[in-house]
Design a protein around this motif. Structure first.
Motif, PDB file in Angstrom:
ATOM      1  N   ASN A  70     -20.857 -32.165 -53.778  1.00 24.70           N
ATOM      2  CA  ASN A  70     -19.736 -31.342 -54.247  1.00 24.70           C
ATOM      3  C   ASN A  70     -18.456 -32.141 -53.999  1.00 24.70           C
ATOM      4  OD1 ASN A  70     -17.841 -29.452 -54.892  1.00 24.70           O
ATOM      5  ND2 ASN A  70     -18.318 -28.059 -53.216  1.00 24.70           N
ATOM      6  N   VAL A  76     -16.050 -24.054 -52.993  1.00 23.70           N
ATOM      7  CA  VAL A  76     -17.368 -23.946 -52.382  1.00 23.70           C
ATOM      8  C   VAL A  76     -18.353 -23.561 -53.487  1.00 23.70           C
ATOM      9  CG1 VAL A  76     -18.764 -22.696 -50.698  1.00 23.70           C
ATOM     10  CG2 VAL A  76     -16.392 -23.269 -50.155  1.00 23.70           C
ATOM     11  N   VAL A  77     -19.526 -24.208 -53.513  1.00 26.84           N
ATOM     12  CA  VAL A  77     -20.527 -23.939 -54.536  1.00 26.84           C
ATOM     13  C   VAL A  77     -21.666 -23.151 -53.892  1.00 26.84           C
ATOM     14  CG1 VAL A  77     -22.095 -24.961 -56.222  1.00 26.84           C
ATOM     15  CG2 VAL A  77     -19.921 -26.069 -55.719  1.00 26.84           C
ATOM     16  N   TYR A  78     -22.095 -22.078 -54.554  1.00 24.09           N
ATOM     17  CA  TYR A  78     -23.177 -21.232 -54.073  1.00 24.09           C
ATOM     18  C   TYR A  78     -24.404 -21.469 -54.952  1.00 24.09           C
ATOM     19  CZ  TYR A  78     -19.191 -18.937 -51.934  1.00 24.09           C
ATOM     20  OH  TYR A  78     -18.052 -18.684 -51.237  1.00 24.09           O
ATOM     21  N   TYR A  79     -25.485 -21.967 -54.355  1.00 21.22           N
ATOM     22  CA  TYR A  79     -26.733 -22.204 -55.068  1.00 21.22           C
ATOM     23  C   TYR A  79     -27.679 -21.061 -54.718  1.00 21.22           C
ATOM     24  CZ  TYR A  79     -24.810 -26.891 -55.389  1.00 21.22           C
ATOM     25  OH  TYR A  79     -24.002 -27.953 -55.624  1.00 21.22           O
ATOM     26  N   ARG A  80     -28.049 -20.270 -55.689  1.00 17.70           N
ATOM     27  CA  ARG A  80     -28.917 -19.118 -55.444  1.00 17.70           C
ATOM     28  C   ARG A  80     -30.353 -19.363 -55.893  1.00 17.70           C
ATOM     29  NH1 ARG A  80     -26.322 -18.511 -51.959  1.00 17.70           N
ATOM     30  NH2 ARG A  80     -24.438 -17.324 -51.869  1.00 17.70           N
ATOM     31  N   PRO A 100     -32.283 -21.795 -51.317  1.00 16.69           N
ATOM     32  CA  PRO A 100     -30.885 -21.518 -51.684  1.00 16.69           C
ATOM     33  C   PRO A 100     -29.940 -21.829 -50.519  1.00 16.69           C
ATOM     34  CG  PRO A 100     -32.292 -19.647 -52.192  1.00 16.69           C
ATOM     35  CD  PRO A 100     -33.107 -20.590 -51.386  1.00 16.69           C
ATOM     36  N   PHE A 101     -28.699 -22.225 -50.850  1.00 22.18           N
ATOM     37  CA  PHE A 101     -27.728 -22.544 -49.810  1.00 22.18           C
ATOM     38  C   PHE A 101     -26.315 -22.513 -50.385  1.00 22.18           C
ATOM     39  CE2 PHE A 101     -28.561 -26.486 -51.909  1.00 22.18           C
ATOM     40  CZ  PHE A 101     -27.385 -27.212 -51.834  1.00 22.18           C
ATOM     41  N   ASP A 102     -25.334 -22.532 -49.490  1.00 16.13           N
ATOM     42  CA  ASP A 102     -23.921 -22.631 -49.854  1.00 16.13           C
ATOM     43  C   ASP A 102     -23.446 -24.020 -49.455  1.00 16.13           C
ATOM     44  OD1 ASP A 102     -24.221 -19.977 -50.473  1.00 16.13           O
ATOM     45  OD2 ASP A 102     -23.183 -19.249 -48.695  1.00 16.13           O
ATOM     46  N   GLN A 103     -22.693 -24.670 -50.344  1.00 12.79           N
ATOM     47  CA  GLN A 103     -22.223 -26.028 -50.069  1.00 12.79           C
ATOM     48  C   GLN A 103     -20.705 -26.049 -50.007  1.00 12.79           C
ATOM     49  OE1 GLN A 103     -23.041 -28.985 -53.072  1.00 12.79           O
ATOM     50  NE2 GLN A 103     -23.393 -30.513 -51.498  1.00 12.79           N
ATOM     51  N   THR A 109     -25.379 -32.850 -49.631  1.00 12.98           N
ATOM     52  CA  THR A 109     -26.533 -32.177 -49.043  1.00 12.98           C
ATOM     53  C   THR A 109     -27.802 -32.807 -49.593  1.00 12.98           C
ATOM     54  OG1 THR A 109     -25.257 -30.127 -48.967  1.00 12.98           O
ATOM     55  CG2 THR A 109     -27.626 -29.936 -48.703  1.00 12.98           C
TER      56      THR A 109
END
Length: 122
Positions: A70, A76-80, A100-103, A109
């Motif tokens: 990122n 902030v990017v949210y990967y679901r 899933p995670f928040d970056q 990552t």
């Protein structure tokens, strides 16, 4: 008549100045906040135990490592939902669902996953 012309000219100049200032501030805001694309790189992918049995069942292990970058300062990017799919000649034969995670901003990552899969050949 002269005072009235001056008043109209002053109002027009003020309006044009406000519009130009709005455009300049909008461009500056967009330059500062504009998001960059998130970068994905597959750093390692492997398929092992690639065995086809007599009853046309394919057994294999599918492992994938993905690096996600990122580059944004304020976003902030949210990967679901993240899926990696392996395919050969327009046929997908392996799927891995990653966690899933928040970056956070300016963050790299590394995602790793390994799954044992079987599929009946058609």
């Amino acid at each position: 008549m002269c005072c009235r012309d001056r008043c109209i000219r002053c109002i027009c100049c003020t309006f044009i100045t406000l519009v130009l200032l709005f455009i300049v501030f909008s461009i500056i805001f967009w330059i500062i906040i504009s998001p960059s694309n998130v970068k994905f790189h597959v750093t390692d992918a492997s398929i092992t135990q690639f065995n086809l049995t007599n009853n046309n069942t394919l057994y294999y292990n599918f492992k994938v490592n993905v690096t996600v970058r990122n580059p944004n300062n304020n976003i902030v990017v949210y990967y679901r939902r993240i899926k990696a799919i392996a395919w050969y000649k327009d046929n997908d034969f392996g799927r891995v669902t990653l966690t899933p995670f928040d970056q956070g901003h300016k963050n790299t990552t590394v995602l790793q996953n390994q799954s044992q899969v079987w599929k009946v050949q058609e």
